[in-house]
Write a protein that holds these residues in place. Sequence first.
Motif, PDB file in Angstrom:
ATOM      1  N   VAL A   1       0.844  -1.193   0.000  1.00 11.30           N
ATOM      2  CA  VAL A   1       0.000   0.000   0.000  1.00 11.30           C
ATOM      3  C   VAL A   1       0.879   1.242   0.000  1.00 11.30           C
ATOM      4  O   VAL A   1       1.900   1.305   0.700  1.00 11.30           O
ATOM      5  N   TRP A   2       0.475   2.220  -0.789  1.00 10.11           N
ATOM      6  CA  TRP A   2       1.095   3.546  -0.784  1.00 10.11           C
ATOM      7  C   TRP A   2       0.003   4.589  -0.626  1.00 10.11           C
ATOM      8  O   TRP A   2      -1.050   4.481  -1.266  1.00 10.11           O
ATOM      9  N   VAL A   3       0.225   5.549   0.257  1.00  9.61           N
ATOM     10  CA  VAL A   3      -0.717   6.652   0.396  1.00  9.61           C
ATOM     11  C   VAL A   3      -0.013   7.943  -0.016  1.00  9.61           C
ATOM     12  O   VAL A   3       1.178   8.135   0.261  1.00  9.61           O
ATOM     13  N   PRO A   4      -0.721   8.857  -0.680  1.00  9.16           N
ATOM     14  CA  PRO A   4      -0.121  10.134  -1.066  1.00  9.16           C
ATOM     15  C   PRO A   4       0.126  10.995   0.170  1.00  9.16           C
ATOM     16  O   PRO A   4      -0.455  10.751   1.238  1.00  9.16           O
ATOM     17  N   LYS A   5       0.967  11.995   0.026  1.00 11.51           N
ATOM     18  CA  LYS A   5       1.295  12.818   1.197  1.00 11.51           C
ATOM     19  C   LYS A   5       0.081  13.563   1.730  1.00 11.51           C
ATOM     20  O   LYS A   5       0.030  13.903   2.919  1.00 11.51           O
ATOM     21  N   GLU A   6      -0.922  13.799   0.870  1.00 12.73           N
ATOM     22  CA  GLU A   6      -2.140  14.469   1.331  1.00 12.73           C
ATOM     23  C   GLU A   6      -2.861  13.654   2.405  1.00 12.73           C
ATOM     24  O   GLU A   6      -3.559  14.221   3.257  1.00 12.73           O
ATOM     25  N   TYR A   7      -2.694  12.343   2.368  1.00 14.47           N
ATOM     26  CA  TYR A   7      -3.389  11.488   3.331  1.00 14.47           C
ATOM     27  C   TYR A   7      -2.972  11.813   4.766  1.00 14.47           C
ATOM     28  O   TYR A   7      -3.763  11.691   5.703  1.00 14.47           O
ATOM     29  N   LYS A   8      -1.727  12.225   4.946  1.00 12.76           N
ATOM     30  CA  LYS A   8      -1.221  12.544   6.280  1.00 12.76           C
ATOM     31  C   LYS A   8      -1.262  14.037   6.587  1.00 12.76           C
ATOM     32  O   LYS A   8      -0.766  14.471   7.626  1.00 12.76           O
ATOM     33  N   ASP A   9      -1.830  14.815   5.690  1.00 15.24           N
ATOM     34  CA  ASP A   9      -1.996  16.246   5.909  1.00 15.24           C
ATOM     35  C   ASP A   9      -3.144  16.456   6.906  1.00 15.24           C
ATOM     36  O   ASP A   9      -4.247  15.940   6.696  1.00 15.24           O
TER      37      ASP A   9
ATOM     38  N   LEU B   1       4.808   4.535 -10.945  1.00 18.80           N
ATOM     39  CA  LEU B   1       3.369   4.686 -10.753  1.00 18.80           C
ATOM     40  C   LEU B   1       3.060   5.696  -9.653  1.00 18.80           C
ATOM     41  O   LEU B   1       2.213   6.577  -9.821  1.00 18.80           O
ATOM     42  N   GLN B   2       3.724   5.572  -8.517  1.00 18.52           N
ATOM     43  CA  GLN B   2       3.473   6.477  -7.401  1.00 18.52           C
ATOM     44  C   GLN B   2       3.812   7.923  -7.784  1.00 18.52           C
ATOM     45  O   GLN B   2       3.072   8.859  -7.451  1.00 18.52           O
ATOM     46  N   LYS B   3       4.917   8.093  -8.489  1.00 18.23           N
ATOM     47  CA  LYS B   3       5.313   9.451  -8.886  1.00 18.23           C
ATOM     48  C   LYS B   3       4.341  10.031  -9.908  1.00 18.23           C
ATOM     49  O   LYS B   3       4.089  11.247  -9.923  1.00 18.23           O
ATOM     50  N   ALA B   4       3.779   9.173 -10.760  1.00 20.29           N
ATOM     51  CA  ALA B   4       2.796   9.657 -11.725  1.00 20.29           C
ATOM     52  C   ALA B   4       1.576  10.230 -11.011  1.00 20.29           C
ATOM     53  O   ALA B   4       1.037  11.275 -11.409  1.00 20.29           O
ATOM     54  N   VAL B   5       1.145   9.549  -9.947  1.00 20.39           N
ATOM     55  CA  VAL B   5       0.018  10.069  -9.173  1.00 20.39           C
ATOM     56  C   VAL B   5       0.413  11.366  -8.474  1.00 20.39           C
ATOM     57  O   VAL B   5      -0.333  12.354  -8.494  1.00 20.39           O
TER      58      VAL B   5
END
Length: 370
Positions: free
Chosen positions: A116-124, A156-160
């Motif tokens: 699982v990867w979460v974007p940095k916004e998830y922890k904002d 993939l993660q960087k594309a998001v």
Amino acid sequence: MHQPPYQQNQERRRPEPPRRRRLGRLLLIGGALFCALLVTGGAAAWKFGLLSDNGKPISFGRPGDRPDPLPGRPGVSMPKGPSADFVRASRLSDGTEIGRTTLVGAKSGFTGDVWVWVPKEYKDPRYARSAFPVLISLPGGRGYPKNYWMGTGLGLQKAVTDGVRNGSSLPFILVMPVLNPDKKFYYDGSDIPGQPRMGTWMAEDVPDFVKANFRTFESRDGWAFMGSSSGGFVALKQVMKHPERFKAVIASGPETAPDSPLWHGHRAAKDANNPELLARRLIETKGPDVYVAFQIGTRETGRDKLERFIRRYGHGPVHTRLQVIEDGEHNGKSYVRGMREGSLEWISRVLLAPTPDPVAATGHDAGPDV
């Protein structure tokens, strides 16, 4: 008589004894070997995580420690557990992490790894009470024992991340489960009679695990699949088969009909997992609406099958799009490029976006950090 400088130097440099010269050469060679071992050994150690913090426990937030969602937001499902134990698989340059856990499928009976990867916004803190859309990402090939999207090399993660920055992508939670139970066969992400129940694993156990551990949307409007090659077929099939659970899919270089050899003798079950027949049923029953973004490279075969699917089934509740990737091949890097060139933006338009906390925007307390 005055001697030339070079003769003076020659006289000053008296020949070293043979033993001293041999010792110097040995020290020089030994030092070079030590440096080489240090470099190659260090590279190997880094590769296998000996010099990194990979393999250490990490947390994306524990169930039960988040405030209730704000009234008026689209249905937010806060994580309620049971909580999974994650270890770090890798860390990206922006500080975000990919975690790995082992999921015991309560409904399928299958046990496999999930990344699982979460974007940095998830922890904002501004999004501490917001849900996030989920993109279940499936690999091609055997997809066992690893899901190749869990590595950072394909981007993939960087594309998001880049898409969020430029406004072309939602900040997806990327969920990357293993695709098959072993390396022997393709199981078509289905419950083939007498085989591991990979259809139930993908459609029920994996989403249940995500809901138990992450802030997600209650409705299908926050759930989608992405997959390449064999994973593209499974992603397409899951959305066609379960439109009440999943709304959209990016299917790259997929087959559009089941092709596992394990279907032999199980025609009815095979038909029940055929995206073409499932799309026809959706059209006949008038929905619900699903959104299919196909991708194909100009340097691979299969474009004719995707165009035929679009002609036959791309109407009514089945909304389709074809992203043609110039010079694209049948591989993950090409498909990520296609996602950057349009597929991510297209699928993001039909899914729910996270909502920042208006209280946090004013500078007041928005609840605990995530």
